[in-house]
Design a protein around this motif. Sequence first.
Motif, PDB file in Angstrom:
ATOM      1  N   ARG A  42       1.001  -1.457   0.156  1.00 12.35           N
ATOM      2  CA  ARG A  42       0.153   0.022  -0.083  1.00 12.35           C
ATOM      3  C   ARG A  42       0.690   1.290   0.277  1.00 12.35           C
ATOM      4  O   ARG A  42       0.770   2.385  -0.446  1.00 12.35           O
ATOM      5  CB  ARG A  42      -0.597   0.494   1.578  1.00 12.35           C
TER       6      ARG A  42
ATOM      7  N   GLY B 184      -1.364 -20.975   4.060  1.00  8.77           N
ATOM      8  CA  GLY B 184      -2.182 -19.856   4.566  1.00  8.77           C
ATOM      9  C   GLY B 184      -2.050 -18.591   4.551  1.00  8.77           C
ATOM     10  O   GLY B 184      -2.751 -17.854   5.589  1.00  8.77           O
TER      11      GLY B 184
ATOM     12  N   ARG C   2      -1.496 -16.459   3.013  1.00 12.44           N
ATOM     13  CA  ARG C   2      -1.731 -15.252   2.030  1.00 12.44           C
ATOM     14  C   ARG C   2      -3.324 -14.456   1.956  1.00 12.44           C
ATOM     15  O   ARG C   2      -3.643 -13.958   1.692  1.00 12.44           O
ATOM     16  CB  ARG C   2      -1.954 -16.360   0.470  1.00 12.44           C
ATOM     17  N   ILE C   3      -3.690 -15.062   3.228  1.00 14.30           N
ATOM     18  CA  ILE C   3      -4.671 -14.570   3.686  1.00 14.30           C
ATOM     19  C   ILE C   3      -5.499 -13.041   4.442  1.00 14.30           C
ATOM     20  O   ILE C   3      -5.660 -12.352   4.011  1.00 14.30           O
ATOM     21  CB  ILE C   3      -5.504 -15.107   4.740  1.00 14.30           C
ATOM     22  N   ARG C   4      -3.488 -12.731   4.517  1.00 13.60           N
ATOM     23  CA  ARG C   4      -3.496 -11.010   5.137  1.00 13.60           C
ATOM     24  C   ARG C   4      -2.781 -10.513   4.174  1.00 13.60           C
ATOM     25  O   ARG C   4      -2.904  -9.441   3.902  1.00 13.60           O
ATOM     26  CB  ARG C   4      -2.913 -11.152   6.226  1.00 13.60           C
TER      27      ARG C   4
ATOM     28  N   ARG D 214      -3.970  -8.913   0.985  1.00 14.28           N
ATOM     29  CA  ARG D 214      -4.789  -8.522  -0.319  1.00 14.28           C
ATOM     30  C   ARG D 214      -4.963  -7.293  -0.714  1.00 14.28           C
ATOM     31  O   ARG D 214      -6.024  -7.162  -1.938  1.00 14.28           O
ATOM     32  CB  ARG D 214      -6.451  -8.882   0.840  1.00 14.28           C
TER      33      ARG D 214
ATOM     34  N   GLY E 201      -3.592  -5.751  -3.372  1.00 14.54           N
ATOM     35  CA  GLY E 201      -3.302  -5.873  -4.557  1.00 14.54           C
ATOM     36  C   GLY E 201      -3.564  -6.774  -5.184  1.00 14.54           C
ATOM     37  O   GLY E 201      -3.445  -7.269  -6.412  1.00 14.54           O
ATOM     38  N   SER E 202      -4.805  -7.624  -4.132  1.00 18.82           N
ATOM     39  CA  SER E 202      -4.588  -9.311  -5.584  1.00 18.82           C
ATOM     40  C   SER E 202      -5.794  -8.603  -6.900  1.00 18.82           C
ATOM     41  O   SER E 202      -5.081 -10.003  -7.886  1.00 18.82           O
ATOM     42  CB  SER E 202      -5.777  -9.586  -4.248  1.00 18.82           C
TER      43      SER E 202
ATOM     44  N   ILE F 254       1.600 -11.801  -6.739  1.00 15.46           N
ATOM     45  CA  ILE F 254       2.514 -13.385  -5.196  1.00 15.46           C
ATOM     46  C   ILE F 254       1.994 -14.075  -5.576  1.00 15.46           C
ATOM     47  O   ILE F 254       1.071 -14.961  -6.730  1.00 15.46           O
ATOM     48  CB  ILE F 254       1.204 -12.581  -4.237  1.00 15.46           C
TER      49      ILE F 254
ATOM     50  N   ARG G  72      -0.292  -2.940  12.398  1.00 16.93           N
ATOM     51  CA  ARG G  72      -1.693  -2.852  12.528  1.00 16.93           C
ATOM     52  C   ARG G  72      -2.079  -1.779  11.594  1.00 16.93           C
ATOM     53  O   ARG G  72      -3.122  -1.868  11.517  1.00 16.93           O
ATOM     54  CB  ARG G  72      -2.190  -3.516  13.328  1.00 16.93           C
TER      55      ARG G  72
END
Lengths: 309, 662
Positions: A57, A84, A86-88, A90, A92-93, A100, A219
């Motif tokens: 970002r 897993g 990958r879940i966080r 997101r 730029g998907s 990625i 965070r």
Amino acid sequence: MAEALNLTDDQRPERQAAALKLLDILEREAPFPGAARIGITGAPGAGKSTLLDALVRELRPRGETVAIVAVDPSSQRTGGALLGDRIRLRSGSSDPGVFIRSMAARDRLGGLSDATHAGVTILALVFDRVFIETVGVGQSEADVSRLVDTLVFVANPGTGDVLQFMKAGLLELPDIFLVNKADAGPIAERTVSELESGLSLGERSDAAWTPPVLLTSARDGSGVHQFVEALDAHRRHLQNDDRISQRRGEAARALVIGALQRRYGSFGLQQLGGLASLRSRLAEDPTPSAFTRIARLGAEIEEALRKSD
Amino acid sequence: MSDRSERKRDRPWVFRTYSGHSSARASNELYRTNLARGQTGLSVAFDLPTQTGVDSDHPLARGEVGKVGVPIGHVEDMSALFEGIPLDQMNTSMTINSTAAWLLSLYVAAAERSGVDAQKLQGTTQNDIIKEYLSRGTYVFPPEPSMRLISDMVAYTVDAIPKWNPINVCSYHLQEAGATPVQEIAYSFATALAVLDAVKARDDVPDEAIPRVVGRISFFLNSGIRFVEEICKVRAMAELWDQITKERYGVEDPKLRRFRYGVQVNSLGLTEAQPENNVIRIVLETLGVTASKKARCRALQLPAWNEALGLPRPWDQQWSLRIQQILAYETDLLEYADLFDGSFVVEAKTRELLEEARTEMEKVLAMGGVVAAVENAYMKQRLVESQTARSRAIEVGDQIVVGVNRFTEAEPSPLVEGKQSILKVDDAAEREQIERLNAFRNRRNPEEVAAALTNLKDVLSSGGNVMPASIRAAHAGVTTGEWSDALRELFGEYRAPTGVVARQTNGAGPRTQAVRERVRALSEQLGRPLKVLIGKPGLDGHSNGAEQIAVKARDVGMEVVYEGIRLTPAEIVQSARDEGVHVIGLSILSGSHGVLVTDVLALLKDAGLSGLPVVVGGIIPDEDAETLRDAGVSRVYTPKDFDLTRIMGEIVDVVAESSADH
């Protein structure tokens, strides 16, 4: 891009040969120094993925393109892997400026497969920055440091992995330290001073660079801007006096040795006259492509083994 | 018989029906009809885009607009929703959580536009984020800033909208997620204390205001079929709340210590089989929360008998309203003092629940409170345990459900004959809503909108209260998506831990090992390990099925990319390509599979990946499954396909077939 990675990932012999040809050309033709190659390492749960998310970002609005190779351990028993984290990741998907790829570390726990090396080589041709994220404290730092220009260690305060890291004598490897302060203010501050005093004791191969210890919060994104500045400062540092050629040269030699060791063991290396002789051979060898050297030296070892049969 | 006029009757609770669909105008019509039939309050159901803070034209909103509730994108939608309904006399409950501050701001702005002062507004915003993380899934922001928004709303409303209940702490969804009565009490009360502690710690709320703040905290309960236990549960809650608010916050006025709560009678326990029986269930469940005067609900909403079949029609909702009216006006329930005072049995059960709940609550508090107990998954694990025990009891017949596991032999129900027994949302609703949204965007003053958004971000980053800046933004014409994006920018978007990574699985049986061997052989043939992407498109937050599939695929030796909930088809296709997967598995439970799967298939084609096989799981009627297969989906799975090993074997088949084609 993805197709090229599928090819280099393919273990079938005919594909491997094609992949090697491709990689050889790519490594020769690649602009120098090209993309910034950055390793992000740290214990599970240290906040690496969330940090990468914040980085994307920060970098995308500046027009920089970003590729991420996320390496997760695979099960020794089944070969299966849950990618897993990958879940966080997101933010730029659906952005073509972000790529990625998750990879399972198929060789050994926390280690990197040859496919990771190939992946970085390919992605570095297209993207401005290539990040390699690996899990674990210990072996993975040494492995990643061979693939990157800048190694970043993310410390999770109050979990003991910092102490373990220092005990393992790994303080000299990372170029930047991040302390994730999301959870605890005072403990995070203490971790920073522990790291700083640890760093002041040890010696580093690159005496001209003092690794900064930065507080970040994955965070709320604070400290991410300073982190990018530190990455850029380290890149400028490497480009001064052409340190980057030296570093990449050393890294490439280590990669070749590592790959040969993994494939043929120390008995195989002895066919080339042992480690020391191999090192000096590599230092004199002008071939720029690590992949070509691995292939050539591998062929030499196989030839020697055949003769000794 | 005594003269009717002499009898003193208690005032009944507020009668509501949870409703809203398609558009503000269509929902307004429904509300007015319901009020004309004797409903005394309103309960607004919002659609998923509104609940998760995206505009109707956002890629994630596709297929979801107006489906499970009304879309509210801006102040004019809110005005249209309440047209002709005097807001100073209405009592409105809104089921809204992560975007609660925004929807309340729109409500205030709509009221002010109709000449009603915020001081006169009465109602409730649900606003309980903890249970969203635990069970309902419409969270947006991380726990910390979410708790701050709640505390802002409590601090603001206590003076500015003094008759508003800023939070309705929900034990409702805990029961749906499997909670026992003890867990319901313990976890909802621990949530309430987290909110009150946060408000108490604020500088802008003086200590003398705390008792009034405590007096504004209300609860939202579920009422299940074990209605005697439910009676004891609500009595225990009333007593425990009275104790805690006195001990912890020093509230002296007993009126401010009253346990005030609204109820939605259990919907999840309603059965698809012999659906007419649900009317009897609803009546009995209603008794649980109305029978004891001491702990009687303040507002009640009943489900419709056919909710397990689909969206209820106006007639179905009317039938449920009549249940309330008969109980309140025909029976003599409201003529007596508390019926259970002095009952040894009720008293003993109440005492038992109260003591056990207090112990469990203190355990959570000792852990650091509910936020800590969400992040360390303690509460989630307890709920899963209870849920597993309950479903096992039904499976083996220890817990009887009439028409489901006993007495299944029945006449066909005349109520469900013919096709018109449920309501179908008009497919044009989404398109029309987007047209209205665009027209509104063109009408508003862009400078005012930009200034209001800048102001909102400035206020939030300097620690100010979210409410005044949001009300200004509502008047300026900011949309639901814009407001939420401003907060996303500051707070980030929360991705809750899926728990799948940590989850351990038991040793593999021979069938699993056989599939594992096939995965290994196929991987060798493919040149690299079989790689699968598990995707959850759309806004539906129910991720259990997808997680189970992901874990099982890992266990049979596949490389699994699982990216959690709320993905757009474009994100899924990009991941599939970048990751180089061999097969995609999609899980969709919100009923929007038609649109979402079609989009994924079309985008795959555009990306040159039309050969990549796709399997789909979800609540998918047979005729839809047929359509999906015709469109190119390789396999369709529904909840009756519980054999995961068989599914894995079929995924291997699908990949083997597709790789043979190339």
